[in-house]
Design a protein around this motif. Structure first.
Motif, PDB file in Angstrom:
ATOM      1  N   TYR A   1      39.527  31.625  39.215  1.00 31.69           N
ATOM      2  CA  TYR A   1      40.506  32.145  40.143  1.00 31.69           C
ATOM      3  C   TYR A   1      41.813  31.510  40.010  1.00 31.69           C
ATOM      4  CZ  TYR A   1      37.575  35.066  42.851  1.00 31.69           C
ATOM      5  OH  TYR A   1      36.838  36.227  43.310  1.00 31.69           O
ATOM      6  N   LEU A   2      41.814  30.004  39.726  1.00 30.91           N
ATOM      7  CA  LEU A   2      42.916  29.220  39.625  1.00 30.91           C
ATOM      8  C   LEU A   2      43.836  29.814  38.588  1.00 30.91           C
ATOM      9  CD1 LEU A   2      44.995  27.120  40.535  1.00 30.91           C
ATOM     10  CD2 LEU A   2      43.634  25.621  39.328  1.00 30.91           C
TER      11      LEU A   2
ATOM     12  N   GLU B   1      48.509  39.663  37.809  1.00 29.24           N
ATOM     13  CA  GLU B   1      48.252  41.118  37.945  1.00 29.24           C
ATOM     14  C   GLU B   1      46.887  41.226  38.347  1.00 29.24           C
ATOM     15  OE1 GLU B   1      47.121  40.372  33.590  1.00 29.24           O
ATOM     16  OE2 GLU B   1      48.528  39.423  35.099  1.00 29.24           O
ATOM     17  N   LEU B   2      45.942  40.451  38.338  1.00 20.86           N
ATOM     18  CA  LEU B   2      44.616  40.725  38.507  1.00 20.86           C
ATOM     19  C   LEU B   2      44.289  40.646  40.078  1.00 20.86           C
ATOM     20  CD1 LEU B   2      42.603  39.148  35.514  1.00 20.86           C
ATOM     21  CD2 LEU B   2      43.374  41.608  35.584  1.00 20.86           C
ATOM     22  N   LEU B   3      45.030  39.783  40.754  1.00 21.38           N
ATOM     23  CA  LEU B   3      44.879  39.639  42.215  1.00 21.38           C
ATOM     24  C   LEU B   3      46.082  40.094  42.894  1.00 21.38           C
ATOM     25  CD1 LEU B   3      43.139  36.300  42.545  1.00 21.38           C
ATOM     26  CD2 LEU B   3      42.082  38.475  42.779  1.00 21.38           C
ATOM     27  N   PRO B   4      45.652  40.496  44.204  1.00 22.34           N
ATOM     28  CA  PRO B   4      46.756  40.799  45.277  1.00 22.34           C
ATOM     29  C   PRO B   4      47.570  39.349  45.714  1.00 22.34           C
ATOM     30  CG  PRO B   4      44.681  42.105  45.745  1.00 22.34           C
ATOM     31  CD  PRO B   4      44.580  41.125  44.765  1.00 22.34           C
ATOM     32  N   GLN B   5      48.638  39.678  46.005  1.00 24.26           N
ATOM     33  CA  GLN B   5      49.587  38.341  46.418  1.00 24.26           C
ATOM     34  C   GLN B   5      48.655  37.767  47.607  1.00 24.26           C
ATOM     35  OE1 GLN B   5      52.118  36.980  45.002  1.00 24.26           O
ATOM     36  NE2 GLN B   5      52.015  35.126  46.298  1.00 24.26           N
TER      37      GLN B   5
ATOM     38  N   ASN C   1      41.635  43.733  32.425  1.00 19.94           N
ATOM     39  CA  ASN C   1      43.188  44.070  32.971  1.00 19.94           C
ATOM     40  C   ASN C   1      43.020  44.929  34.347  1.00 19.94           C
ATOM     41  OD1 ASN C   1      42.420  47.072  32.228  1.00 19.94           O
ATOM     42  ND2 ASN C   1      42.600  46.440  30.224  1.00 19.94           N
ATOM     43  N   ARG C   2      43.865  45.046  34.974  1.00 20.92           N
ATOM     44  CA  ARG C   2      43.904  45.482  36.092  1.00 20.92           C
ATOM     45  C   ARG C   2      43.136  46.941  36.289  1.00 20.92           C
ATOM     46  NH1 ARG C   2      46.489  44.211  40.650  1.00 20.92           N
ATOM     47  NH2 ARG C   2      46.755  45.827  42.357  1.00 20.92           N
TER      48      ARG C   2
END
Length: 255
Positions: free
Chosen positions: A137-138, A146-150, A197-198
């Protein structure tokens, strides 16, 4: 993203690896803590991380501590972390990559504990593997935003910071396992995320058979549930067989 709103059956159907890992951890917790007189104590002795025993050739102890815990609270903390943060990675990576990441980082954390820790150290728990997930995750937060929401990125960073701080504050923590689990997850992340990818992530998250009407849907779900329980029971049986084999080999060495 990290808020679970599925029903129990939906969670099991959607996240089979996470469910199986929690089930195996619970099985061995009950066996070793509640039924020590039915072989649980022997299983604990054979499976606990033991640097001195590993030095004598008992290399399975680099793997088995991942599934053993030192009490209900230890199990609850690791399993709750897996319950919250495992599903998104299982969806993103796929089941094979996810279980490979979990086991690989857990073993690497135990190898680091063996080489850098006290030669007489005893240890157990899935914390190294859990921190391995945090390490991946880090990497996403740092390199693949781009793989995680803010909002999810902020949650992950907060959890990692708190986890590292608590690693040094709480007594009885295997600091090496936590740190090297995190480092190993960060190090292997490019390999595991190479084809993610997303778009592919969301394609995996939405199964095509969820759209439209299928007259055989309920029959398929019943078969699916039956197969799921067979997988869980088969996995538990395989783990029991593994420990029994280890037990046999260990006793053979004593004789």
């Amino acid at each position: 993203m990290f808020i679970r709103n599925e029903s129990f059956s939906e969670f099991i159907q959607s996240y089979k690896v996470v469910t199986a890992l929690i089930a195996v951890n619970l099985f061995f917790l009950i066996w070793t803590e509640v039924f020590p007189f039915l072989g649980g104590y022997e299983i604990y002795l054979l499976g606990v991380g033991n640097n001195a025993a590993v030095a004598l050739g008992e290399y399975w102890r680099l793997f088995t501590p991942i599934f053993l815990h030192g009490g209900l609270m230890h199990f609850a903390f690791n399993s709750f972390s897996l319950f919250l943060f495992g599903p998104s990675l299982e969806t993103m990576l796929g089941r094979v990559k996810f279980i490979s990441l979990y086991l690989a980082t857990g073993v690497i954390a135990n190898i680091a504990t063996f080489y850098l820790g006290d030669p007489m150290l005893l240890h157990l728990g899935a914390s190294g593997a859990i921190f391995g997930l945090f390490g991946l995750y880090l990497y996403i937060v740092l390199m693949r935003k781009e793989l995680l929401p803010q909002a999810s990125q902020q949650i992950i960073l907060t959890i990692i910071v708190i986890g590292v701080i608590m690693t040094f504050v709480n007594p009885g923590i295997n600091i090496l396992a936590h740190l090297f689990g995190l480092i190993s997850g960060l190090a292997v992340a490019p390999l595991f995320l190479s084809r993610v990818n997303r778009v592919s992530r969301y394609q995996r998250a939405h199964e095509p058979d969820e759209i439209g009407f299928d007259p055989q849907r309920w029959a398929k779900r019943k078969q699916h549930r039956e197969r799921m329980w067979l997988y869980i029971i088969g996995g538990i049986a395989a783990m029991i067989s593994f420990f029994w084999l280890v037990d046999f080999l260990f006793l053979s060495r004593l004789w």
